[in-house]
Design an enzyme around this catalytic site. Structure first.
Site, PDB file in Angstrom:
ATOM      1  N   ASP A 125      -7.482   2.103   8.044  1.00 38.81           N
ATOM      2  CA  ASP A 125      -6.146   2.688   8.034  1.00 38.81           C
ATOM      3  C   ASP A 125      -5.999   3.668   9.188  1.00 38.81           C
ATOM      4  O   ASP A 125      -6.933   3.891   9.965  1.00 38.81           O
ATOM      5  CB  ASP A 125      -5.907   3.411   6.694  1.00 38.81           C
ATOM      6  CG  ASP A 125      -4.462   3.377   6.237  1.00 38.81           C
ATOM      7  OD1 ASP A 125      -3.564   3.475   7.092  1.00 38.81           O
ATOM      8  OD2 ASP A 125      -4.218   3.274   5.020  1.00 38.81           O
ATOM      9  N   GLU A 165       0.826  -1.214   0.000  1.00 38.89           N
ATOM     10  CA  GLU A 165       0.000   0.000   0.000  1.00 38.89           C
ATOM     11  C   GLU A 165       0.852   1.253   0.000  1.00 38.89           C
ATOM     12  O   GLU A 165       0.526   2.249  -0.643  1.00 38.89           O
ATOM     13  CB  GLU A 165      -0.930  -0.008   1.223  1.00 38.89           C
ATOM     14  CG  GLU A 165      -1.979   1.103   1.232  1.00 38.89           C
ATOM     15  CD  GLU A 165      -1.523   2.395   1.900  1.00 38.89           C
ATOM     16  OE1 GLU A 165      -2.282   3.389   1.848  1.00 38.89           O
ATOM     17  OE2 GLU A 165      -0.410   2.420   2.485  1.00 38.89           O
TER      18      GLU A 165
END
Length: 348
Positions: free
Chosen positions: A235, A212
């Protein structure tokens, strides 16, 4: 709250493309939580939990996907000098002001080696005022393992380098390197664990994604394979409720709940989904705050843009001092994020 799991997740090294040790740790924790578990070609861990409630409709169950990236920012060894100094290339975004005099871990196929990271150049006693004003770039830093020429035999190009700092608890706060994004790995496990024997109608997918920090790469392939109807990008986000930051740039305030993330550079959340999650949080008395970022991205964007598209939103935890070894969260915000994810999955 399972802080021991969060500690082990944070202290396990795993930079983009080298998430294998984090993946193995997660695999050891999820026995019995999912019906199918696979590893895709990029290395993301794809976990599926079938519906626990039959529906009268003939349509297939709604697919709800949680995207939780495993990687942390770090470095890869790019060169080993004859004297045993390691040159590195960053994988992920660093502010070089936070890299001075750091203890690091160099991970090889044969084991881990402790080292120290410092920029090349002269120390304060023999440097000029002009030299001391210069801020080195990440590529200017070198790693010293203390083993001299022997390093050429033990270290290979491409070995990963991570910060070497333990997780600590400070009152209501948790401080560690790699909270971005081992928080999400923790949430992906604990939110599903919190379901217990609930009779959810949706098909749950938790993707522990790779790479990511270098462009949502694992999330793109995982979301394309799953083709979700609903995607949650799980997140961290900024908590700039600290001195020197204008109020309008704080993003979140710690202790005021999970972040309901509606926009960043990578996506704009679905309005109806934002309202749905917000209404659920209000009903369940789960504290939250809406969040936006001027820049940056997260895995929810990959879910939103996969195949024919999906509704997506971010569930985030405000983090002070992000992308440093002193990342700090409030445990109440972490709990709120877990509670809202479990609440949504139970009713979906």
């Amino acid at each position: 709250m399972n802080i021991d799991l969060l500690r082990r997740l944070c202290e396990t090294p795993g930079v983009p493309g080298h998430e294998h040790r984090v993946r193995e740790l997660i695999l050891s924790e999820i026995d019995g939580l999912f019906d199918e578990v696979t590893v895709d070609p990029m290395g993301s861990l794809l976990c599926k939990r079938n519906p626990r409630k039959a529906t009268k409709k003939k349509e297939p169950p709604k697919k709800v996907m949680l995207l939780c990236h495993m990687d942390e920012i770090g470095f890869l060894v790019s060169h080993v000098t004859e004297k045993g100094f390691l040159h590195v290339q960053p994988v992920g975004g660093f502010d070089p002001r936070n890299l001075f005099s750091r203890r690091v871990l160099v991970s090889t196929d044969d084991g881990d080696y402790k080292g120290v990271m410092n920029p090349g150049g002269r120390p304060i006693h023999i440097s000029s005022p002009e030299e001391r004003k210069k801020i080195p770039e990440p590529a200017d830093f070198v790693v010293d393992l203390g083993m001299g020429e022997e390093a050429q035999e033990k270290i290979s190009i491409g070995d990963m380098v991570t910060m070497d700092e333990p997780l600590i608890e400070m009152g209501d706060k948790i401080v560690s390197k790699a909270l971005d994004n081992r928080i999400a790995c923790w949430l992906g496990i604990e939110a599903v664990r919190a379901l217990g024997n609930s009779k959810h109608a949706c098909e749950i997918h938790v993707a522990f994604t790779c790479q990511e920090e270098v462009g949502l790469r694992g999330a793109r392939t995982a979301a394309f394979a799953i083709k979700p109807d609903i995607g949650f990008g799980v997140d961290t986000t900024l908590a700039c409720d600290t001195p020197g930051v204008p109020e309008q740039d704080r993003t979140t305030v710690q202790g005021k709940g999970f972040g309901l993330h509606v926009k960043d550079s990578s996506f704009i959340a679905d309005r109806d989904l934002v309202k749905e999650v917000e209404a659920l949080a209000v009903k369940a008395k789960i504290p939250f705050q809406r969040t936006m970022l001027k820049a940056g991205g997260q895995d929810g964007a990959a879910a939103q843009q996969a195949a024919a598209g999906a509704k997506a939103v971010g569930i985030v935890v405000g983090t002070r001092y992000i992308h440093t070894v002193t990342e700090m969260i409030h445990r109440d915000d972490l709990k709120a994020a877990c509670d809202i994810l479990a609440a949504y999955l139970k009713k979906a």
